[in-house]
Design a protein around this motif. Structure first.
Motif, PDB file in Angstrom:
ATOM      1  N   GLN A 210       0.255   1.335  -5.697  1.00 45.29           N
ATOM      2  CA  GLN A 210      -0.811   1.931  -4.721  1.00 45.29           C
ATOM      3  C   GLN A 210      -1.055   3.444  -5.251  1.00 45.29           C
ATOM      4  OE1 GLN A 210      -2.615   0.873  -2.229  1.00 45.29           O
ATOM      5  NE2 GLN A 210      -1.813  -1.056  -2.732  1.00 45.29           N
ATOM      6  N   LYS A 211       0.009   4.129  -5.556  1.00 47.70           N
ATOM      7  CA  LYS A 211      -0.166   5.255  -6.273  1.00 47.70           C
ATOM      8  C   LYS A 211      -1.097   5.166  -7.705  1.00 47.70           C
ATOM      9  CE  LYS A 211       2.563   8.707  -8.788  1.00 47.70           C
ATOM     10  NZ  LYS A 211       3.989   9.164  -9.259  1.00 47.70           N
ATOM     11  N   GLU A 212      -1.034   4.176  -8.351  1.00 50.84           N
ATOM     12  CA  GLU A 212      -2.007   4.102  -9.652  1.00 50.84           C
ATOM     13  C   GLU A 212      -3.405   3.778  -9.108  1.00 50.84           C
ATOM     14  OE1 GLU A 212      -2.004   3.970 -13.227  1.00 50.84           O
ATOM     15  OE2 GLU A 212      -0.647   5.162 -12.532  1.00 50.84           O
ATOM     16  N   ILE A 213      -3.585   2.910  -7.965  1.00 53.00           N
ATOM     17  CA  ILE A 213      -4.746   2.592  -7.253  1.00 53.00           C
ATOM     18  C   ILE A 213      -5.464   3.807  -6.771  1.00 53.00           C
ATOM     19  CG2 ILE A 213      -6.024   1.447  -5.355  1.00 53.00           C
ATOM     20  CD1 ILE A 213      -4.005  -0.947  -6.052  1.00 53.00           C
ATOM     21  N   LYS A 214      -4.624   4.617  -6.037  1.00 50.89           N
ATOM     22  CA  LYS A 214      -5.330   5.975  -5.446  1.00 50.89           C
ATOM     23  C   LYS A 214      -5.271   6.797  -6.519  1.00 50.89           C
ATOM     24  CE  LYS A 214      -3.738   9.557  -2.241  1.00 50.89           C
ATOM     25  NZ  LYS A 214      -3.075  10.729  -2.403  1.00 50.89           N
ATOM     26  N   LYS A 215      -4.812   6.945  -7.573  1.00 53.28           N
ATOM     27  CA  LYS A 215      -5.278   8.101  -8.749  1.00 53.28           C
ATOM     28  C   LYS A 215      -6.492   7.646  -9.211  1.00 53.28           C
ATOM     29  CE  LYS A 215      -3.849   7.274 -12.906  1.00 53.28           C
ATOM     30  NZ  LYS A 215      -3.213   7.549 -14.106  1.00 53.28           N
ATOM     31  N   PHE A 216      -6.688   6.225  -9.353  1.00 55.46           N
ATOM     32  CA  PHE A 216      -8.034   5.692  -9.877  1.00 55.46           C
ATOM     33  C   PHE A 216      -9.202   6.249  -9.199  1.00 55.46           C
ATOM     34  CE2 PHE A 216      -5.342   3.607 -13.498  1.00 55.46           C
ATOM     35  CZ  PHE A 216      -6.248   4.039 -14.595  1.00 55.46           C
ATOM     36  N   ASN A 217      -8.940   5.847  -7.882  1.00 55.65           N
ATOM     37  CA  ASN A 217      -9.849   6.057  -6.626  1.00 55.65           C
ATOM     38  C   ASN A 217     -10.444   7.338  -6.770  1.00 55.65           C
ATOM     39  OD1 ASN A 217     -10.429   3.526  -5.559  1.00 55.65           O
ATOM     40  ND2 ASN A 217      -8.685   3.672  -4.137  1.00 55.65           N
ATOM     41  N   GLU A 218      -9.333   8.067  -6.765  1.00 50.17           N
ATOM     42  CA  GLU A 218      -9.476   9.817  -6.568  1.00 50.17           C
ATOM     43  C   GLU A 218     -10.440  10.154  -7.896  1.00 50.17           C
ATOM     44  OE1 GLU A 218      -5.892  11.551  -6.173  1.00 50.17           O
ATOM     45  OE2 GLU A 218      -5.860  11.345  -4.040  1.00 50.17           O
ATOM     46  N   GLN A 219     -10.138   9.646  -9.107  1.00 46.30           N
ATOM     47  CA  GLN A 219     -10.969   9.982 -10.180  1.00 46.30           C
ATOM     48  C   GLN A 219     -12.181   9.487 -10.151  1.00 46.30           C
ATOM     49  OE1 GLN A 219      -8.137   8.378 -13.123  1.00 46.30           O
ATOM     50  NE2 GLN A 219      -7.594  10.326 -13.987  1.00 46.30           N
ATOM     51  N   LEU A 220     -12.520   8.271  -9.746  1.00 46.40           N
ATOM     52  CA  LEU A 220     -13.744   7.575  -9.704  1.00 46.40           C
ATOM     53  C   LEU A 220     -14.581   8.290  -8.883  1.00 46.40           C
ATOM     54  CD1 LEU A 220     -15.662   5.401 -10.823  1.00 46.40           C
ATOM     55  CD2 LEU A 220     -14.621   3.813  -9.139  1.00 46.40           C
ATOM     56  N   GLU A 221     -14.129   8.550  -7.733  1.00 49.24           N
ATOM     57  CA  GLU A 221     -14.935   9.168  -6.658  1.00 49.24           C
ATOM     58  C   GLU A 221     -15.256  10.518  -7.030  1.00 49.24           C
ATOM     59  OE1 GLU A 221     -16.181   8.230  -3.779  1.00 49.24           O
ATOM     60  OE2 GLU A 221     -15.150   6.378  -3.513  1.00 49.24           O
TER      61      GLU A 221
END
Length: 142
Positions: A101-112
């Motif tokens: 979930q930490k990785e997914i959150k990191k990529f979500n934030e970068q993409l947003e």
């Protein structure tokens, strides 16, 4: 499987194929450069090795499959285009299924963040900075 789920899976497939084209040609050229260097001068002589021909083929393939900037722009447009029915966060979570979930959150934030910035359109300092970040972001996502 619902039609909506199928639509999302097909979108994921399209984007992953585009990412694969970018990453495979980029990594292929890097690996071939290293392989040629192993053989030193002989690595660039076609009488000794087929590596120079394979290297040229990788470069041609990169252009044949569309230039990386074109593919990067297409992915950016695709993600923005479908955001009404497939959020960027859902896309990231889907293609990173099984990641922490930490990785997914990191990529979500970068993409947003990147989707809020002008990667395409008018060329300026902001769009150039965003485009520079877009390429490695997608490479690490893949």
């Amino acid at each position: 499987m619902t039609a909506f789920t199928l639509r999302k899976k097909l979108f994921n497939l399209r984007e992953l194929v585009l990412l694969q084209k970018i990453c495979a040609t980029n990594e292929g050229a890097d690996i071939l450069r290293e392989a040629i260097s192993v053989f030193a001068g002989n690595g660039v002589m076609e009488e000794f090795s087929s590596l120079p021909k394979i290297f040229r083929d990788v470069v041609v393939n990169e252009q044949w499959e569309r230039h990386r900037n074109f593919l990067l722009t297409q992915i950016y447009r695709d993600i923005q285009r479908v955001s009404g029915w497939y959020s960027p966060a859902a896309f990231v979570a889907s293609v990173l299924d099984g990641a922490s979930q930490k990785e997914i959150k990191k990529f979500n934030e970068q993409l947003e963040d990147l989707l809020q910035r002008p990667v395409i359109g008018e060329v300026g300092e902001a769009s150039i900075d965003a485009a520079i970040e877009w390429d490695p972001f997608l490479h690490f996502l893949f």
